[in-house]
Design a protein around this motif. Structure first.
Motif, mmCIF file in Angstrom:
data_model
loop_
_atom_site.group_PDB
_atom_site.id
_atom_site.type_symbol
_atom_site.label_atom_id
_atom_site.label_comp_id
_atom_site.label_asym_id
_atom_site.label_seq_id
_atom_site.Cartn_x
_atom_site.Cartn_y
_atom_site.Cartn_z
ATOM 1 N N PHE A 158 45.894 33.985 33.100
ATOM 2 C CA PHE A 158 44.792 34.199 32.201
ATOM 3 C C PHE A 158 43.898 33.257 32.044
ATOM 4 N N GLY A 159 44.266 31.945 32.394
ATOM 5 C CA GLY A 159 43.228 30.762 32.322
ATOM 6 C C GLY A 159 42.156 31.126 33.278
ATOM 7 N N PHE A 160 42.358 31.266 34.320
ATOM 8 C CA PHE A 160 41.691 31.564 35.675
ATOM 9 C C PHE A 160 40.815 32.852 35.060
ATOM 10 N N ASP A 161 41.494 34.225 34.611
ATOM 11 C CA ASP A 161 40.588 35.238 34.236
ATOM 12 C C ASP A 161 39.906 34.841 33.105
ATOM 13 N N LEU A 162 40.008 34.148 32.332
ATOM 14 C CA LEU A 162 39.182 33.921 31.055
ATOM 15 C C LEU A 162 37.887 32.904 31.798
ATOM 16 N N ILE A 163 38.247 32.104 32.395
ATOM 17 C CA ILE A 163 37.170 31.133 32.972
ATOM 18 C C ILE A 163 36.283 31.894 33.821
ATOM 19 N N ALA A 164 36.775 33.049 34.552
ATOM 20 C CA ALA A 164 35.943 33.916 35.605
ATOM 21 C C ALA A 164 34.916 34.633 34.539
ATOM 22 N N ALA A 165 35.676 35.207 33.438
ATOM 23 C CA ALA A 165 34.893 36.107 32.515
ATOM 24 C C ALA A 165 33.700 35.314 31.771
ATOM 25 N N LEU A 166 34.214 34.135 31.528
ATOM 26 C CA LEU A 166 32.994 33.480 30.750
ATOM 27 C C LEU A 166 31.885 33.070 31.800
ATOM 28 N N SER A 207 34.313 38.115 26.300
ATOM 29 C CA SER A 207 34.787 38.086 27.339
ATOM 30 C C SER A 207 36.500 38.493 27.106
ATOM 31 N N LEU A 208 37.047 38.515 26.002
ATOM 32 C CA LEU A 208 38.547 38.927 25.715
ATOM 33 C C LEU A 208 38.374 40.326 25.849
ATOM 34 N N ASP A 209 37.439 41.085 25.217
ATOM 35 C CA ASP A 209 37.455 42.491 25.194
ATOM 36 C C ASP A 209 37.476 42.954 26.672
ATOM 37 N N GLU A 210 36.561 42.388 27.555
ATOM 38 C CA GLU A 210 36.651 42.565 29.177
ATOM 39 C C GLU A 210 38.047 42.522 29.778
ATOM 40 N N LEU A 211 39.101 41.619 29.116
ATOM 41 C CA LEU A 211 40.215 41.468 29.623
ATOM 42 C C LEU A 211 41.233 42.243 29.064
ATOM 43 N N GLY A 212 40.941 43.306 28.209
ATOM 44 C CA GLY A 212 41.835 44.279 27.776
ATOM 45 C C GLY A 212 41.913 44.303 26.161
ATOM 46 N N LEU A 213 41.123 43.431 25.426
ATOM 47 C CA LEU A 213 41.282 43.246 23.885
ATOM 48 C C LEU A 213 40.731 44.749 23.404
ATOM 49 N N ASP A 214 39.606 45.004 23.923
ATOM 50 C CA ASP A 214 38.809 46.301 23.581
ATOM 51 C C ASP A 214 39.500 47.651 24.073
ATOM 52 N N PRO A 215 39.864 48.627 23.296
ATOM 53 C CA PRO A 215 39.075 49.084 22.160
ATOM 54 C C PRO A 215 40.102 48.715 20.947
#
Length: 414
Positions: free
Chosen positions: A57-65, A320-328
């Motif tokens: 998750f840490g890497f995916d978040l940094i990548a999204a940012l 960025s968190l929406d992109e990782l699955g929070l949305d919709p």
């Protein structure tokens, strides 16, 4: 003694997810002064499902940012602070939001257990031990008009979080939350929430603070100016700390090399991964993101060259968190139905981070606030004249424009 390795980040790209270092390790995985002679696979036990999910998750978040800010050279975030906030958010979430929170945090299979996650994050929610370098704070604030549900308030208190009702229409409430964040982060994050709070809404808050010294400190006399080679082929001068050979957990495979830098406390370390050839882009590190759990590391004599670092970041992570699955799921009117009798939707997920790495050790802080907006709240048009504007002074009775003008630089009109 193991083989000797040179670990030098003066000529290569660096990835350092600093606040992953502040996560408690499983007790059996923490390196100790008695680790000499450890078997090559001694660190493999560090990779439990929650640890693996946090690293990914840490890497995916940094990548999204990085995707959202392609020109930003340095990126830093706190996966643990978000996880702690989400662990509290889950206590009042709808089934759809519960599933979305798991997906966003990468919690699948054996790691898909929010109860286990909350237990592992107790130091970040209920506070750490008095002698621990890691402390935290978790809270949920409800506006008086939100009509907080008693059953959820009980769950929050059982999890060790603070649950309070306040007046969100008063700026004093936001000021009090920001003052608490400043206190809990020892001043590293002086303010977290900049925008006014939404009447009828709620705020899910987490703050963490970490400070510890290296088990083997760098000698400041050995710190000198050196080149740090960027991904674009250029180089910049940095203050490079130097440490002679010492037993440390490390791993080298292909073009990648990683090291685990332990602190005086047994449960914390800084993991740094770089390359042995040309500088690597962030995306190149995807294949070794699991190394952040120190899986596969073995004790080796390592000499280290590491830049002094001061990193600060802050903003709304919601896109960025929406992109990782929070949305919709977060937008649904019943997303927070167990928190409040009033329909709510998640508005912002604000995080601010500060990290300093020097010869003595590391000091770091992070704070995360998940704010919601009541769907029964009347929309408010925000008007801010912070850019050029046209104006007119009118006489309503005659319909005449008494004075008209254009302000292109308000600083010259004061």
């Amino acid at each position: 003694m193991g083989r000797r390795a040179e670990f030098d980040v003066s000529r290569r790209a660096l990835i350092a997810l600093g606040l992953l270092a502040a996560l408690p390790w499983p007790a059996q995985a923490a390196p100790s002064s008695k680790s000499a002679g450890a078997k090559p696979d001694a660190a493999k036990s560090a990779a439990n499902p929650l640890s693996q999910a946090s690293a990914r998750f840490g890497f995916d978040l940094i990548a999204a940012l990085g995707k959202a800010a392609p020109g930003e050279a340095n990126l830093v975030a706190s996966p643990a602070s978000i996880a702690a906030a989400f662990a509290l958010l889950d206590l009042g979430a709808s089934p759809k939001l519960h599933a979305a929170l798991l997906k966003t945090l990468g919690l699948t299979g054996k790691a898909a257990d929010f109860q286990a996650l909350r237990k592992s994050l107790t130091p970040l929610i209920a506070g750490g031990k008095p002698d621990s370098p890691l402390t935290g704070f978790g809270a949920v604030y409800f506006d008086r008009g939100a009509e907080a549900k008693p059953a959820t308030l009980a769950k929050l208190k059982q999890a060790g979080a603070t649950a309070e009702t306040a007046d969100f229409t008063s700026p004093a409430t936001r000021d009090a939350i920001n003052a608490l964040v400043k206190e809990r982060t020892h001043g590293l994050i002086p303010s977290l929430i900049d925008n006014p709070l939404h009447p009828g809404g709620l705020v899910v808050l987490n703050a963490l603070y970490f400070k510890d010294e290296w088990r083997k400190a760098f000698d400041p006399a050995h710190t000198g100016e050196a080149d740090f080679h960027r991904i674009d082929g250029g180089a910049a001068k940095v203050a490079m700390m130097q440490s002679g050979p010492a037993p440390r957990l490390a791993r080298q495979e292909g073009r990648f090399v990683g090291i685990c830098m332990p602190y005086r406390s047994n449960n914390h370390a800084l993991v740094v991964i770089t390359t042995t050839d040309k500088p690597a882009a962030l995306a190149d590190f995807a294949e070794v993101a699991d190394w952040l759990t120190v899986e596969g590391f073995a004790e080796t004599d390592v000499s280290v060259a590491l830049p002094r670092l001061t990193l600060k970041a802050g903003g709304d992570l919601r896109p960025s968190l929406d992109e990782l699955g929070l949305d919709p799921a977060a937008k649904a009117p019943d997303a927070l139905r167990q928190f409040s009798a009033k329909p709510q939707k998640i508005d912002e997920i604000i995080q601010k981070v500060a990290l300093t790495v020097d010869e003595k050790g590391t000091e770091a802080a992070a704070a995360t606030a998940v704010t919601s907006r009541s769907l029964t709240e009347k929309p408010v048009l925000a008007f801010t004249a912070d850019k050029p504007f046209l104006f007119a002074l009118r006489d309503k009775e005659s319909g005449q424009t008494l004075i008209a003008g254009y302000v292109g630089d308000a600083s010259k009109a004061q």
